[in-house]
Design a protein around this motif. Structure first.
Motif, PDB file in Angstrom:
ATOM      1  N   UNK A   1       0.819  -1.211   0.000  1.00 28.68           N
ATOM      2  CA  UNK A   1       0.000   0.000   0.000  1.00 28.68           C
ATOM      3  C   UNK A   1       0.859   1.271   0.000  1.00 28.68           C
ATOM      4  N   UNK A   2       2.003   1.226   0.646  1.00 25.36           N
ATOM      5  CA  UNK A   2       2.901   2.376   0.622  1.00 25.36           C
ATOM      6  C   UNK A   2       3.378   2.638  -0.798  1.00 25.36           C
ATOM      7  N   UNK A   3       3.823   1.592  -1.479  1.00 23.44           N
ATOM      8  CA  UNK A   3       4.293   1.744  -2.857  1.00 23.44           C
ATOM      9  C   UNK A   3       3.145   2.172  -3.774  1.00 23.44           C
ATOM     10  N   UNK A   4       1.960   1.605  -3.561  1.00 22.88           N
ATOM     11  CA  UNK A   4       0.809   1.965  -4.378  1.00 22.88           C
ATOM     12  C   UNK A   4       0.509   3.461  -4.283  1.00 22.88           C
ATOM     13  N   UNK A   5       0.434   3.973  -3.057  1.00 25.39           N
ATOM     14  CA  UNK A   5       0.106   5.393  -2.903  1.00 25.39           C
ATOM     15  C   UNK A   5       1.249   6.299  -3.347  1.00 25.39           C
ATOM     16  N   UNK A   6       2.487   5.846  -3.164  1.00 18.83           N
ATOM     17  CA  UNK A   6       3.604   6.641  -3.674  1.00 18.83           C
ATOM     18  C   UNK A   6       3.564   6.725  -5.198  1.00 18.83           C
ATOM     19  N   UNK A   7       3.272   5.615  -5.846  1.00 17.64           N
ATOM     20  CA  UNK A   7       3.188   5.627  -7.302  1.00 17.64           C
ATOM     21  C   UNK A   7       1.966   6.410  -7.798  1.00 17.64           C
ATOM     22  N   UNK A   8       0.861   6.374  -7.058  1.00 12.73           N
ATOM     23  CA  UNK A   8      -0.287   7.211  -7.418  1.00 12.73           C
ATOM     24  C   UNK A   8       0.090   8.692  -7.343  1.00 12.73           C
ATOM     25  N   UNK A   9       0.743   9.054  -6.254  1.00  9.28           N
ATOM     26  CA  UNK A   9       1.177  10.451  -6.104  1.00  9.28           C
ATOM     27  C   UNK A   9       2.164  10.820  -7.204  1.00  9.28           C
ATOM     28  N   UNK A  10       3.092   9.897  -7.514  1.00 11.72           N
ATOM     29  CA  UNK A  10       4.057  10.155  -8.578  1.00 11.72           C
ATOM     30  C   UNK A  10       3.352  10.302  -9.924  1.00 11.72           C
ATOM     31  N   UNK A  11       2.313   9.494 -10.172  1.00 10.59           N
ATOM     32  CA  UNK A  11       1.558   9.595 -11.418  1.00 10.59           C
ATOM     33  C   UNK A  11       0.896  10.954 -11.568  1.00 10.59           C
ATOM     34  N   UNK A  12       0.257  11.428 -10.493  1.00  8.44           N
ATOM     35  CA  UNK A  12      -0.360  12.754 -10.558  1.00  8.44           C
ATOM     36  C   UNK A  12       0.691  13.851 -10.694  1.00  8.44           C
ATOM     37  N   UNK A  13       1.821  13.703  -9.986  1.00  9.12           N
ATOM     38  CA  UNK A  13       2.881  14.708 -10.060  1.00  9.12           C
ATOM     39  C   UNK A  13       3.459  14.775 -11.471  1.00  9.12           C
ATOM     40  N   UNK A  14       3.798  13.610 -12.033  1.00  7.59           N
ATOM     41  CA  UNK A  14       4.330  13.597 -13.399  1.00  7.59           C
ATOM     42  C   UNK A  14       3.293  14.086 -14.406  1.00  7.59           C
ATOM     43  N   UNK A  15       2.011  13.763 -14.158  1.00  4.71           N
ATOM     44  CA  UNK A  15       0.951  14.232 -15.039  1.00  4.71           C
ATOM     45  C   UNK A  15       0.871  15.748 -15.063  1.00  4.71           C
ATOM     46  N   UNK A  16       0.966  16.365 -13.893  1.00  2.17           N
ATOM     47  CA  UNK A  16       0.958  17.837 -13.850  1.00  2.17           C
ATOM     48  C   UNK A  16       2.219  18.404 -14.478  1.00  2.17           C
ATOM     49  N   UNK A  17       3.338  17.755 -14.248  1.00  2.00           N
ATOM     50  CA  UNK A  17       4.620  18.239 -14.776  1.00  2.00           C
ATOM     51  C   UNK A  17       4.655  18.159 -16.298  1.00  2.00           C
ATOM     52  N   UNK A  18       4.084  17.094 -16.853  1.00  5.30           N
ATOM     53  CA  UNK A  18       4.102  16.893 -18.302  1.00  5.30           C
ATOM     54  C   UNK A  18       2.863  17.456 -18.997  1.00  5.30           C
ATOM     55  N   UNK A  19       1.886  17.898 -18.228  1.00  5.09           N
ATOM     56  CA  UNK A  19       0.689  18.473 -18.814  1.00  5.09           C
ATOM     57  C   UNK A  19      -0.367  17.440 -19.191  1.00  5.09           C
ATOM     58  N   UNK A  20      -0.145  16.183 -18.897  1.00  2.00           N
ATOM     59  CA  UNK A  20      -1.105  15.129 -19.219  1.00  2.00           C
ATOM     60  C   UNK A  20      -1.063  14.070 -18.111  1.00  2.00           C
ATOM     61  N   UNK A  21      -2.178  13.941 -17.403  1.00  2.00           N
ATOM     62  CA  UNK A  21      -2.227  12.972 -16.305  1.00  2.00           C
ATOM     63  C   UNK A  21      -2.076  11.554 -16.864  1.00  2.00           C
TER      64      UNK A  21
END
Length: 137
Positions: free
Chosen positions: A54-74
């Motif tokens: 669950x720790x890795x899951x939520x970290x990767x979810x947060x990373x997905x949203x962060x990279x999505x905002x950074x790249x302009x596409x979630x």
């Protein structure tokens, strides 16, 4: 004279049967203890694995949203996260033998730790175990 010998052999037979019963009971109790200890280690490992999952899951979810905002596409952010998951999956498959041998060794150590404690308790300071001298003592 014959009566004394018969009585002695009857007592000896009773003592031997009592000894065998007690040894079997001790073996059964030692087996229960090892199984319980192994299950405790296994349960602890399951809890740690679930927490790590669950720790890795939520970290990767947060990373997905962060990279999505950074790249302009979630969607692109989550595609990158899926790529990281696939990379992690590949690494785990590549090191399968090392991982399985490590897990087996930990299980064996957990099951045999009782034997080591027994040997340490029966050893005296001079390095004797049950009347025998240990090497290097």
């Amino acid at each position: 004279m014959e009566n004394i010998a018969e009585k002695t052999f009857a007592e000896l037979k009773e003592d031997i049967s009592t000894y065998v019963e007690l040894r079997l009971e001790l073996l059964k109790l030692n087996t229960y203890e090892r199984v319980a200890k192994t299950m405790a280690v296994f349960s602890y490992g399951i809890v740690l694995i679930l927490l790590a999952f669950f720790t890795i899951l939520f970290l990767f979810l947060a990373l997905g949203f962060f990279l999505g905002e950074l790249l302009g596409s979630i969607a692109l952010g989550f595609v990158l996260v899926v790529g990281m998951y696939l990379l992690l999956f590949g690494i785990i498959i590549f090191f399968k033998k090392k991982i399985t041998s490590k897990v087996m060794n930990e299980i064996i150590i957990a099951m045999m730790s009782k034997d080591e404690k027994d040997n340490e308790e029966t050893a005296d300071p001079a390095g004797h175990i049950d009347g025998r001298t240990t090497p290097g003592a």
